[in-house]
Write a protein that holds these residues in place. Structure first.
Motif, PDB file in Angstrom:
ATOM      1  N   GLU A   1       0.822  -1.203   0.000  1.00  0.00           N
ATOM      2  CA  GLU A   1       0.000   0.000   0.000  1.00  0.00           C
ATOM      3  C   GLU A   1       0.864   1.265   0.000  1.00  0.00           C
ATOM      4  O   GLU A   1       0.399   2.327  -0.365  1.00  0.00           O
ATOM      5  N   TYR A   2       2.086   1.143   0.421  1.00  0.00           N
ATOM      6  CA  TYR A   2       2.943   2.307   0.596  1.00  0.00           C
ATOM      7  C   TYR A   2       4.033   2.329  -0.468  1.00  0.00           C
ATOM      8  O   TYR A   2       4.674   1.330  -0.742  1.00  0.00           O
ATOM      9  N   LEU A   3       4.244   3.481  -1.046  1.00  0.00           N
ATOM     10  CA  LEU A   3       5.252   3.646  -2.067  1.00  0.00           C
ATOM     11  C   LEU A   3       6.522   4.165  -1.403  1.00  0.00           C
ATOM     12  O   LEU A   3       6.495   5.191  -0.730  1.00  0.00           O
ATOM     13  N   GLU A   4       7.607   3.443  -1.565  1.00  0.00           N
ATOM     14  CA  GLU A   4       8.874   3.900  -1.013  1.00  0.00           C
ATOM     15  C   GLU A   4       9.519   4.841  -2.015  1.00  0.00           C
ATOM     16  O   GLU A   4       9.763   4.482  -3.157  1.00  0.00           O
ATOM     17  N   VAL A   5       9.785   6.051  -1.584  1.00  0.00           N
ATOM     18  CA  VAL A   5      10.382   7.058  -2.442  1.00  0.00           C
ATOM     19  C   VAL A   5      11.735   7.415  -1.857  1.00  0.00           C
ATOM     20  O   VAL A   5      11.829   7.838  -0.715  1.00  0.00           O
ATOM     21  N   THR A   6      12.773   7.231  -2.654  1.00  0.00           N
ATOM     22  CA  THR A   6      14.111   7.572  -2.190  1.00  0.00           C
ATOM     23  C   THR A   6      14.334   9.069  -2.348  1.00  0.00           C
ATOM     24  O   THR A   6      13.643   9.745  -3.114  1.00  0.00           O
ATOM     25  N   GLU A   7      15.301   9.566  -1.643  1.00  0.00           N
ATOM     26  CA  GLU A   7      15.642  10.983  -1.724  1.00  0.00           C
ATOM     27  C   GLU A   7      16.085  11.354  -3.141  1.00  0.00           C
ATOM     28  O   GLU A   7      15.732  12.421  -3.653  1.00  0.00           O
ATOM     29  N   GLU A   8      16.830  10.456  -3.782  1.00  0.00           N
ATOM     30  CA  GLU A   8      17.297  10.706  -5.140  1.00  0.00           C
ATOM     31  C   GLU A   8      16.127  10.798  -6.122  1.00  0.00           C
ATOM     32  O   GLU A   8      16.077  11.682  -6.969  1.00  0.00           O
ATOM     33  N   ARG A   9      15.169   9.867  -5.987  1.00  0.00           N
ATOM     34  CA  ARG A   9      14.020   9.881  -6.893  1.00  0.00           C
ATOM     35  C   ARG A   9      13.193  11.141  -6.685  1.00  0.00           C
ATOM     36  O   ARG A   9      12.740  11.762  -7.647  1.00  0.00           O
ATOM     37  N   LEU A  10      13.013  11.539  -5.443  1.00  0.00           N
ATOM     38  CA  LEU A  10      12.246  12.741  -5.152  1.00  0.00           C
ATOM     39  C   LEU A  10      12.918  13.976  -5.740  1.00  0.00           C
ATOM     40  O   LEU A  10      12.260  14.814  -6.366  1.00  0.00           O
ATOM     41  N   SER A  11      14.239  14.076  -5.602  1.00  0.00           N
ATOM     42  CA  SER A  11      14.944  15.236  -6.166  1.00  0.00           C
ATOM     43  C   SER A  11      14.885  15.215  -7.695  1.00  0.00           C
ATOM     44  O   SER A  11      14.745  16.261  -8.323  1.00  0.00           O
ATOM     45  N   ASP A  12      14.960  14.025  -8.320  1.00  0.00           N
ATOM     46  CA  ASP A  12      14.829  13.924  -9.779  1.00  0.00           C
ATOM     47  C   ASP A  12      13.448  14.390 -10.234  1.00  0.00           C
ATOM     48  O   ASP A  12      13.323  15.115 -11.230  1.00  0.00           O
ATOM     49  N   GLU A  13      12.408  13.990  -9.509  1.00  0.00           N
ATOM     50  CA  GLU A  13      11.052  14.388  -9.870  1.00  0.00           C
ATOM     51  C   GLU A  13      10.860  15.902  -9.737  1.00  0.00           C
ATOM     52  O   GLU A  13      10.199  16.526 -10.561  1.00  0.00           O
ATOM     53  N   ILE A  14      11.439  16.485  -8.720  1.00  0.00           N
ATOM     54  CA  ILE A  14      11.333  17.937  -8.537  1.00  0.00           C
ATOM     55  C   ILE A  14      12.059  18.674  -9.654  1.00  0.00           C
ATOM     56  O   ILE A  14      11.567  19.666 -10.187  1.00  0.00           O
ATOM     57  N   ILE A  15      13.217  18.171 -10.041  1.00  0.00           N
ATOM     58  CA  ILE A  15      13.980  18.800 -11.130  1.00  0.00           C
ATOM     59  C   ILE A  15      13.210  18.705 -12.445  1.00  0.00           C
ATOM     60  O   ILE A  15      13.245  19.635 -13.266  1.00  0.00           O
ATOM     61  N   ASN A  16      12.522  17.596 -12.656  1.00  0.00           N
ATOM     62  CA  ASN A  16      11.801  17.376 -13.911  1.00  0.00           C
ATOM     63  C   ASN A  16      10.457  18.090 -13.997  1.00  0.00           C
ATOM     64  O   ASN A  16       9.788  18.030 -15.022  1.00  0.00           O
ATOM     65  N   LEU A  17      10.035  18.747 -12.938  1.00  0.00           N
ATOM     66  CA  LEU A  17       8.776  19.477 -12.966  1.00  0.00           C
ATOM     67  C   LEU A  17       8.857  20.628 -13.971  1.00  0.00           C
ATOM     68  O   LEU A  17       9.879  21.287 -14.102  1.00  0.00           O
ATOM     69  N   ARG A  18       7.787  20.855 -14.646  1.00  0.00           N
ATOM     70  CA  ARG A  18       7.730  21.958 -15.588  1.00  0.00           C
ATOM     71  C   ARG A  18       6.840  23.043 -15.017  1.00  0.00           C
ATOM     72  O   ARG A  18       5.754  22.778 -14.523  1.00  0.00           O
TER      73      ARG A  18
END
Length: 109
Positions: free
Chosen positions: A88-105
């Motif tokens: 039920e829970y999605l594990e999000v690493t710090e690296e993945r979170l920072s990549d997603e923030i960088i990729n935001l438009r």
């Protein structure tokens, strides 16, 4: 900064009432921080303060509190149910979170 999951933090005992000796805790943290400069590389620091809900104390200045014994309510935030189904829970690493923030438009209207 340190990396630790909630599951790694030691739980409180049933008889824990939430009181922590603030001065004792912050003196121990000070000794741990100072000792880092004197411990040879590769040796274990004997002054490490273990992370636990019943050992942690917020910093409150000595002139703004009545005594060194304070009430720490952080342990009450521990979920009472255990997570039996980890799917039920999605594990999000710090690296993945920072990549997603960088990729935001940014959309400008």
């Amino acid at each position: 900064m340190f990396h630790i999951t909630v599951r790694e933090i030691q739980r409180t005992s049933q008889d824990y009432d939430g009181h922590v000796d603030l001065k004792k805790f912050w003196d121990a943290v000070t000794v741990e921080m100072l000792s880092r400069g004197f411990i040879p590389y590769g040796k274990k620091n004997p002054f490490v303060v273990p992370l636990s809900y019943n050992n942690w104390a917020p910093w409150i200045g000595p002139q703004t509190r009545q005594s060194d014994l304070i009430l720490n309510t952080e342990f009450q935030k521990i979920p009472t149910t255990t997570m039996s189904d980890d799917s039920e829970y999605l594990e999000v690493t710090e690296e993945r979170l920072s990549d997603e923030i960088i990729n935001l438009r940014v959309i400008i209207m």
